[in-house]
Design a protein around this motif. Structure first.
Motif, PDB file in Angstrom:
ATOM      1  N   VAL A   1       0.613  -1.281   0.068  1.00 35.06           N
ATOM      2  CA  VAL A   1       0.067   0.116  -0.215  1.00 35.06           C
ATOM      3  C   VAL A   1       0.642   1.192   0.042  1.00 35.06           C
ATOM      4  CG1 VAL A   1      -1.705   1.339   1.409  1.00 35.06           C
ATOM      5  CG2 VAL A   1      -1.949  -1.000   1.129  1.00 35.06           C
ATOM      6  N   ALA A   2       1.968   1.295   0.839  1.00 35.64           N
ATOM      7  CA  ALA A   2       2.838   2.540   0.805  1.00 35.64           C
ATOM      8  C   ALA A   2       3.802   2.448  -0.470  1.00 35.64           C
ATOM      9  CB  ALA A   2       3.689   2.298   2.129  1.00 35.64           C
ATOM     10  N   PHE A   3       3.895   1.526  -1.047  1.00 32.51           N
ATOM     11  CA  PHE A   3       4.622   1.460  -2.372  1.00 32.51           C
ATOM     12  C   PHE A   3       3.804   2.071  -3.591  1.00 32.51           C
ATOM     13  CE2 PHE A   3       6.440  -0.729  -6.442  1.00 32.51           C
ATOM     14  CZ  PHE A   3       7.661  -0.256  -6.113  1.00 32.51           C
ATOM     15  N   TRP A   4       2.592   2.215  -3.287  1.00 37.41           N
ATOM     16  CA  TRP A   4       1.796   2.816  -4.321  1.00 37.41           C
ATOM     17  C   TRP A   4       2.174   4.460  -4.367  1.00 37.41           C
ATOM     18  CZ3 TRP A   4      -0.534   2.836  -8.572  1.00 37.41           C
ATOM     19  CH2 TRP A   4      -1.268   3.775  -9.246  1.00 37.41           C
ATOM     20  N   GLN A   5       2.640   4.976  -3.062  1.00 32.36           N
ATOM     21  CA  GLN A   5       3.102   6.292  -3.073  1.00 32.36           C
ATOM     22  C   GLN A   5       4.431   6.723  -3.719  1.00 32.36           C
ATOM     23  OE1 GLN A   5       1.813   8.849  -1.825  1.00 32.36           O
ATOM     24  NE2 GLN A   5       2.935   9.974  -0.054  1.00 32.36           N
ATOM     25  N   ASN A   6       5.347   5.539  -3.840  1.00 34.92           N
ATOM     26  CA  ASN A   6       6.551   5.589  -4.748  1.00 34.92           C
ATOM     27  C   ASN A   6       6.113   5.668  -6.307  1.00 34.92           C
ATOM     28  OD1 ASN A   6       7.187   3.970  -2.045  1.00 34.92           O
ATOM     29  ND2 ASN A   6       9.165   4.819  -2.931  1.00 34.92           N
ATOM     30  N   VAL A   7       5.179   4.501  -6.464  1.00 35.45           N
ATOM     31  CA  VAL A   7       4.639   4.509  -7.896  1.00 35.45           C
ATOM     32  C   VAL A   7       4.141   5.865  -8.376  1.00 35.45           C
ATOM     33  CG1 VAL A   7       3.195   3.474  -9.513  1.00 35.45           C
ATOM     34  CG2 VAL A   7       4.462   2.097  -7.841  1.00 35.45           C
ATOM     35  N   GLN A   8       3.267   6.390  -7.710  1.00 31.59           N
ATOM     36  CA  GLN A   8       2.474   7.776  -7.995  1.00 31.59           C
ATOM     37  C   GLN A   8       3.519   8.974  -8.335  1.00 31.59           C
ATOM     38  OE1 GLN A   8      -0.330   7.627  -4.460  1.00 31.59           O
ATOM     39  NE2 GLN A   8      -1.757   8.373  -6.095  1.00 31.59           N
ATOM     40  N   ILE A   9       4.713   8.997  -7.230  1.00 29.88           N
ATOM     41  CA  ILE A   9       5.636   9.928  -7.284  1.00 29.88           C
ATOM     42  C   ILE A   9       6.281   9.806  -8.528  1.00 29.88           C
ATOM     43  CG2 ILE A   9       7.698  10.996  -6.166  1.00 29.88           C
ATOM     44  CD1 ILE A   9       6.206  10.724  -3.396  1.00 29.88           C
ATOM     45  N   ALA A  10       6.991   8.541  -8.778  1.00 26.37           N
ATOM     46  CA  ALA A  10       7.690   8.140 -10.159  1.00 26.37           C
ATOM     47  C   ALA A  10       7.040   8.647 -11.315  1.00 26.37           C
ATOM     48  CB  ALA A  10       8.097   6.806  -9.986  1.00 26.37           C
ATOM     49  N   VAL A  11       5.732   8.176 -11.614  1.00 23.48           N
ATOM     50  CA  VAL A  11       4.725   8.456 -12.668  1.00 23.48           C
ATOM     51  C   VAL A  11       4.865   9.947 -12.989  1.00 23.48           C
ATOM     52  CG1 VAL A  11       2.787   8.210 -13.747  1.00 23.48           C
ATOM     53  CG2 VAL A  11       3.839   6.326 -12.830  1.00 23.48           C
ATOM     54  N   ILE A  12       4.295  10.864 -12.075  1.00 23.95           N
ATOM     55  CA  ILE A  12       3.990  12.247 -11.957  1.00 23.95           C
ATOM     56  C   ILE A  12       5.396  12.980 -12.305  1.00 23.95           C
ATOM     57  CG2 ILE A  12       3.261  14.222 -10.839  1.00 23.95           C
ATOM     58  CD1 ILE A  12       1.457  12.698  -9.121  1.00 23.95           C
ATOM     59  N   ALA A  13       6.513  12.445 -11.612  1.00 23.00           N
ATOM     60  CA  ALA A  13       7.920  13.247 -11.853  1.00 23.00           C
ATOM     61  C   ALA A  13       8.249  12.811 -13.244  1.00 23.00           C
ATOM     62  CB  ALA A  13       8.688  12.941 -10.687  1.00 23.00           C
ATOM     63  N   GLU A  14       8.006  11.633 -13.806  1.00 27.03           N
ATOM     64  CA  GLU A  14       8.383  11.470 -15.134  1.00 27.03           C
ATOM     65  C   GLU A  14       7.961  12.231 -16.294  1.00 27.03           C
ATOM     66  OE1 GLU A  14       8.022   7.119 -15.317  1.00 27.03           O
ATOM     67  OE2 GLU A  14       9.539   6.647 -13.938  1.00 27.03           O
TER      68      GLU A  14
END
Length: 344
Positions: A133-146
């Protein structure tokens, strides 16, 4: 060569057998004993199979000796080459097996303390749900930043390539930005943005959530790297393309938009993806500004239970999302290399 391969093979078989025996006698009872036991038995089997090419090598060596004795040096050299190849094949097959056996011994070191500390299955299962569940935060940040980095990096690259005296100040400014943010470690940028902007009370920026602060910091850092990737791709477009576009009456901006940038983007797609893989991994650094990402959640479990298996779960999640992208980049590079060879 055959003798060296035989020694390596026998050493690999000995290490694999010792690892299998140690697994059965030392490993902690439960799932890991079964997994490690099955794995080490398979490793022993592989170590035995790695010696099979030596049988063929021995036959080829005998054939080579016989050919030289019969006065046929061509056949003798060919057979000797095949014997050496068999030795290299056996040695190359032994090295991965030896690595797996040594890794198993590492897990069982100090009365299987390494396995308990990093690979406790029950604790990994306990923390898995919250970490995902917390890893979804990493995925969101990575996608938006990319997405933002793609646009921001192209803007900086074009600013560095502005022509004429009027564009010189902008070129200098873009160069300073690129040099600065390529020199500063990502963790420092994240710390300064995440804590410095709220502390300074900068309007709008100081009210950002930790997630958007992380996006801004990663965009600033990776925008500099991506700008250089874009610039190398633009510089790689042959000057005749620009000359032809300008001779047809296209302005500098339209030449970049319709001729240069589309070709450059196709060329730099693999290195761009490599940069984005690095960006995804750097999302773990946002833990320093209080964002509850996968690494933060894993540290909470680790501090409460004095076990680092939860951190291993985070590492596995990053591996799962990174390796497919890495293989995709390899395929793109291979396709580009085939295209270049086809062009001569």
């Amino acid at each position: 060569m055959l003798l060296a391969a035989l020694l390596v093979g026998l050493g690999t078989l000995a290490v694999a057998s010792y690892a299998a025996w140690l697994t059965i006698t030392v490993a902690e009872a439960g799932a890991w004993r079964f997994v490690l036991g099955a794995a080490t038995i398979a490793v022993v089997v592989l170590a035995v199979l790695a010696l099979v090419p030596l049988v063929r090598g021995r036959r080829e060596l005998a054939r080579s000796i016989r050919a030289f004795a019969e006065g046929d040096p061509v056949a003798g050299r060919a057979a000797r080459h095949r014997a050496a190849h068999a030795g290299w094949l056996a040695m190359g097959s032994c090295l991965p097996v030896l690595f797996i056996a040594m890794f198993t011994l590492f897990l069982l070191a100090n009365d299987h303390a390494v396995q308990t500390t990093f690979f406790d299955v029950s604790f990994m299962a306990l923390s898995f749900g919250d970490i995902v569940v917390a890893f979804w935060q990493n995925v969101q940040i990575a996608v938006i930043a990319e997405v933002i980095v793609l646009v921001w990096g192209l803007f900086i690259a074009l600013a560095r390539l502005l022509p004429g005296d009027a564009g010189r100040p902008i070129r200098w400014l873009a160069t300073v930005y690129v040099d600065t943010f390529r020199a500063i470690p990502s963790i420092i940028v994240i710390y300064l943005v995440g804590f410095g902007l709220p502390l300074a009370g900068v309007p709008v920026l100081s009210d950002m959530s930790p997630m958007w602060a992380a996006v801004l910091a990663l965009t600033l850092t990776y925008g500099a790297y991506v700008a250089e990737v874009y610039r190398s791709g633009i510089d790689g477009v042959h000057w005749s393309q620009v000359a032809a576009a300008r001779s047809l009456g296209l302005s500098h901006a339209k030449t970049l938009r319709f001729v240069v940038v589309p070709q450059a983007v196709r060329r730099v797609t693999p290195p761009l993806l490599n940069d984005f893989i690095g960006l995804q991994k750097d999302t773990a650094l946002i833990t320093i500004i209080g964002t509850v990402d996968a690494f933060t959640q894993a540290k909470i479990y680790a501090s409460n239970y004095f076990n680092l298996s939860s951190v291993t779960v985070v590492a596995i999640l990053f591996i799962i999302i990174t390796i497919p992208q890495t293989r995709f980049v390899d395929r793109l590079l291979e396709r580009d290399a085939r295209r270049q060879r086809a062009k001569g």
